[in-house]
Design a protein around this motif. Structure first.
Motif, PDB file in Angstrom:
ATOM      1  N   ASN A   1       0.799  -1.237   0.000  1.00 49.66           N
ATOM      2  CA  ASN A   1       0.000   0.000   0.000  1.00 49.66           C
ATOM      3  C   ASN A   1       0.832   1.287   0.000  1.00 49.66           C
ATOM      4  O   ASN A   1       0.278   2.373   0.073  1.00 49.66           O
ATOM      5  CB  ASN A   1      -0.968   0.007   1.187  1.00 49.66           C
TER       6      ASN A   1
ATOM      7  N   PHE B   1       4.373   8.031   0.560  1.00 48.01           N
ATOM      8  CA  PHE B   1       3.374   8.121   1.628  1.00 48.01           C
ATOM      9  C   PHE B   1       3.027   6.724   2.124  1.00 48.01           C
ATOM     10  O   PHE B   1       2.751   5.831   1.328  1.00 48.01           O
ATOM     11  CB  PHE B   1       2.116   8.820   1.080  1.00 48.01           C
ATOM     12  N   ASN B   2       3.110   6.554   3.443  1.00 50.25           N
ATOM     13  CA  ASN B   2       2.708   5.280   4.045  1.00 50.25           C
ATOM     14  C   ASN B   2       1.297   5.448   4.617  1.00 50.25           C
ATOM     15  O   ASN B   2       1.126   6.090   5.660  1.00 50.25           O
ATOM     16  CB  ASN B   2       3.696   4.899   5.161  1.00 50.25           C
ATOM     17  N   PRO B   3       0.277   4.897   3.954  1.00 47.72           N
ATOM     18  CA  PRO B   3      -1.096   5.124   4.394  1.00 47.72           C
ATOM     19  C   PRO B   3      -1.441   4.467   5.721  1.00 47.72           C
ATOM     20  O   PRO B   3      -2.450   4.806   6.338  1.00 47.72           O
ATOM     21  CB  PRO B   3      -1.951   4.543   3.263  1.00 47.72           C
ATOM     22  N   SER B   4      -0.620   3.524   6.181  1.00 50.53           N
ATOM     23  CA  SER B   4      -0.908   2.876   7.467  1.00 50.53           C
ATOM     24  C   SER B   4      -0.494   3.744   8.636  1.00 50.53           C
ATOM     25  O   SER B   4      -1.066   3.669   9.716  1.00 50.53           O
ATOM     26  CB  SER B   4      -0.165   1.542   7.592  1.00 50.53           C
ATOM     27  N   THR B   5       0.550   4.559   8.439  1.00 53.88           N
ATOM     28  CA  THR B   5       1.052   5.362   9.556  1.00 53.88           C
ATOM     29  C   THR B   5       0.824   6.851   9.360  1.00 53.88           C
ATOM     30  O   THR B   5       0.909   7.623  10.315  1.00 53.88           O
ATOM     31  CB  THR B   5       2.574   5.155   9.714  1.00 53.88           C
ATOM     32  N   GLY B   6       0.567   7.256   8.113  1.00 52.62           N
ATOM     33  CA  GLY B   6       0.408   8.682   7.820  1.00 52.62           C
ATOM     34  C   GLY B   6       1.730   9.389   7.598  1.00 52.62           C
ATOM     35  O   GLY B   6       1.767  10.592   7.379  1.00 52.62           O
ATOM     36  N   ASP B   7       2.844   8.638   7.664  1.00 55.76           N
ATOM     37  CA  ASP B   7       4.155   9.253   7.456  1.00 55.76           C
ATOM     38  C   ASP B   7       4.393   9.509   5.971  1.00 55.76           C
ATOM     39  O   ASP B   7       3.998   8.713   5.112  1.00 55.76           O
ATOM     40  CB  ASP B   7       5.274   8.338   7.965  1.00 55.76           C
TER      41      ASP B   7
END
Lengths: 80, 351
Positions: free
Chosen positions: A6, A16-22
C-alpha cells in the motif's frame, strides 16, 4: 526486499505510508530505486541496472544499498 | 424527470466554540449542510456570546443561548421548549461531554416534544468514562493504560510509586498534563481540579504515535462509519491542527469491536496511542463527534449526515470505503462582527 503493497510513491520522490500517515521525500537515486521496487523488480535486477547505467563501484553500491534498505525497514516500508 | 425534493429538517447543534481547543459544532454543521439528502436549517445552541459559530450565518441560521450544564435539566428543558416553540426542531446533536449527561436524561422529554436525538444511553456513557476506562478495557479485551482516580494531592505519591515518571494527570472532563516531576504533577492536580472538579485521573504514560478514530454506531452493535486519522500537527493544548486519514484494517476492526461490545449509539472518538511495537492503547473515548469530524465528510463518509438520517428513522448501511491520505489543515480566521450582533446575543440570548 519488497515494498509494502500500500505504499504510495510518485515520480518526484514523494512517498506516503497510508498505514502510519508518514510521508518522505527521496533524492533522485532513491526515487529511481523506489520506482523499480514498485515494479516488483528483484534486488539483483535493480543493482544490475544501476551498475550498467551509472559509474559506481560494486562494493560502494552494496554499502549504499544496505544503508537504503535499512532506512526503508526502520521506517516500516518493507514487507517482512 | 421531476427533481426529487429534499426533506426539510431543522437541526440544533451545540459546541460552536471553534477556538484553539475547539468544540465540534461548527464542523458538524458544515458536514450536515453538505448532506445531499436533506435541506437543513441549523440552529446553534451556545453557552457564551463569543463562540464563533454564533456569527457564522452561512452555516448556522440562528443561535440561542442555553444554560450551563450545572444549571440542571429543568432549566435546559425549559429553554429548549422555548426554542422549539419558534424553530420546531427535528433533531438535537449535543457536542460536549459535559452537557451529554443532561441531554441523555432529557431524551424522553425531548422525544415527546418531537425532537429526536441519537446518543448513547447512560450505561454506555458511564462505561467509557475516564474513571471507568481501565476496567472497561480489562473486561472487554482492549488495551488501556493503568490509572488511579484520586481526590487528594497526597495520593499522587501512590501514583508515582505505581507508574513512575512521566505520568499523565487528567481532568474529569477535559485536559491532560504530562508530569515529569512530583511538583509538575501537583501543579497539574491543582490546576485541573480547580477547572473541572474532582476526581483527578492519573494515568500511566504510554509513548507512541497519536491516532484518533471518528466513528458512528447504530445502537445495535453495527459501526456505520469508521475513519482513522493520524495527527500531523498538534497544538500546545494537544489538539490536532492538521491530520491525515489512514488505511489500517486493525484500527477499523478495533472501533467495530468497541461498537459491538457496547452497542454504541451515536458518534464517538477513540483516542489511541500506538506504541513502537504496534499496540493500540485506548487513551480516551469521547462520547461525541470530535472537532475534526468534517474530515469524515471530506473523506467520503459524512458521519453527521448519517447520524441525522438514523436519528430520523432511516436505515443507513455501513460505509465501506473512504479516501486514504486525505488531509485536514485547520486555520484561524478573523470575522468582523458589528457590536449590535454581539449585543443581541449577550443581552437577549438570541442571534
Amino acid at each position: 526486499m519488497k515494498l509494502k503493497k500500500n505504499i504510495a510513491s510518485s515520480e518526484n520522490g514523494f512517498v506516503f505510508n497510508p498505514s502510519t500517515g508518514d510521508s518522505y521525500s527521496l533524492n533522485e537515486m532513491a526515487t529511481e530505486i523506489m520506482l523499480m521496487m514498485k515494479e516488483n523488480k528483484s534486488s539483483e535486477e535493480i543493482k544490475t541496472d544501476i551498475l550498467a547505467r551509472y559509474e559506481v563501484d560494486k562494493h560502494q553500491l552494496e554499502r549504499d544499498w544496505d544503508d537504503y534498505m535499512s532506512q526503508l525497514k526502520e521506517n516500516n516500508l518493507l514487507e517482512f | 424527470m421531476a427533481k426529487v425534493k429534499k426533506k426539510h429538517i431543522t437541526v440544533a447543534v451545540t459546541g460552536l466554540n471553534a477556538i484553539d481547543s475547539p468544540g465540534p459544532g461548527v464542523a458538524v454543521a458544515r458536514a450536515l449542510r453538505e448532506s445531499k439528502d436533506f435541506d437543513i436549517k441549523i440552529i446553534g445552541l451556545a453557552y457564551e456570546s463569543l463562540e464563533p459559530g454564533i456569527y457564522m450565518h452561512d452555516l448556522i441560521s440562528k443561535t440561542y443561548q442555553i444554560p450551563y450544564p450545572s444549571a440542571g435539566t429543568d432549566a435546559l428543558l425549559k429553554r429548549i421548549e422555548y426554542i422549539n416553540g419558534i424553530e420546531k426542531l427535528d433533531l438535537i446533536i449535543p457536542n460536549f461531554d459535559a452537557e451529554l449527561y443532561n441531554f441523555i436524561k432529557m431524551s424522553v422529554s425531548l422525544q415527546k416534544m418531537g425532537i429526536a436525538t441519537f446518543m448513547p444511553n447512560q450505561e454506555q456513557f458511564d462505561a467509557r468514562d475516564k474513571v471507568n476506562l481501565y476496567r472497561f478495557g480489562e473486561r472487554n479485551g482492549f488495551l488501556v493504560p493503568k490509572d488511579k482516580t484520586i481526590y487528594k494531592v497526597e495520593e499522587l505519591n501512590l501514583c508515582v510509586e505505581a507508574f513512575g515518571f512521566p505520568l499523565v494527570v487528567k481532568g474529569k472532563y477535559y485536559e491532560a498534563i504530562v508530569a515529569h516531576t512530583l511538583e509538575q504533577a501537583q501543579k497539574g492536580f491543582h490546576k485541573l481540579s480547580a477547572k473541572w472538579g474532582f476526581p483527578i485521573i492519573v494515568q500511566q504514560f504510554i509513548s507512541g504515535t497519536e491516532i484518533n478514530i471518528a466513528a458512528l454506531g447504530d445502537g445495535k452493535g453495527n459501526a456505520i462509519s469508521v475513519i482513522p486519522m493520524r495527527k500531523l500537527y498538534i497544538t500546545d493544548k494537544g489538539k490536532a491542527w492538521a491530520g491525515i486519514t489512514l488505511e489500517d484494517k486493525s484500527l477499523i476492526e478495533l472501533a467495530q469491536r468497541f461498537v459491538k461490545v457496547t452497542e454504541w449509539k451515536g458518534g464517538f472518538e477513540l483516542e489511541l496511542m500506538r506504541t513502537m511495537d504496534g499496540k493500540p492503547y485506548i487513551m480516551e473515548i469521547n462520547p461525541r463527534f470530535p472537532a475534526w469530524i468534517y474530515l469524515t465528510a471530506g473523506a467520503g463518509q459524512n458521519q453527521p449526515a448519517a447520524l441525522a438520517k438514523m436519528a430520523l428513522g432511516e436505515t443507513v448501511k455501513p460505509y465501506m470505503d473512504y479516501a486514504v491520505g486525505k488531509l485536514f489543515i485547520r486555520y484561524s480566521w478573523d470575522m468582523i462582527v458589528d457590536i449590535n450582533a454581539f449585543q443581541q446575543i449577550s443581552a437577549f440570548g438570541e442571534l
